[in-house]
Scaffold this motif. Structure first.
Motif: not given
Length: 135
Positions: A20-27, A36-45, A84-95
């Motif tokens: 029930k959330r609008r999201v986008m995939l990390d890739a 790269t998706p790996k770089r994005l996940r590293e920065q998030v971690r 397993l992918p991460f998904v980001f809501t609008q607020e997560g994308i802003a972050m």
């Protein structure tokens, strides 16, 4: 820079509704940001405190299997990089703009925010129109 309708045409299919959330995939976000998706996940971690569960969450196996169409690839693992992918809501994308600081990431982030706002506006308009029809 492309016009908003052209950008929205490209982004709209990438905005999914999961839990029930609008999201986008990390890739997909990584592709838009030019990393790269790996770089994005590293920065998030490295910046996990910026991404509470309502800003970002990891898909379950079942959700991942539904996200990738059966005819797109033999399995979601090959399409989504084996994780397993991460998904980001609008607020997560802003972050994400705070942890991915390239000029391309900033520009992509602006267009993504516009797409989310546009989608919300259209949904409100549709809901209001349906309410009027029911009255």
């Amino acid at each position: 820079m492309e016009t908003l309708p052209k950008v929205l045409t490209k982004l709209r299919p990438r905005i999914l509704t999961i839990r029930k959330r609008r999201v986008m995939l990390d890739a997909q976000l990584a592709e838009l940001y030019g990393v790269t998706p790996k770089r994005l996940r590293e920065q998030v971690r490295r910046n996990r405190e910026r991404f509470p569960d309502d800003f970002m969450f990891q898909l379950t196996v079942e959700e991942a299997e539904r996200v990738v169409p059966q005819n797109a690839a033999p399995s979601w693992r090959s399409v989504l990089g084996g994780h397993l992918p991460f998904v980001f809501t609008q607020e997560g994308i802003a972050m994400l703009s705070g942890v991915l600081r390239s000029l391309r990431a900033v520009r992509a982030n602006i267009e993504i925010m516009r797409a989310f706002v546009y989608a919300k506006t259209r949904e409100r308009w549709r809901t209001a129109a349906l309410t009027r029809l029911e009255e």
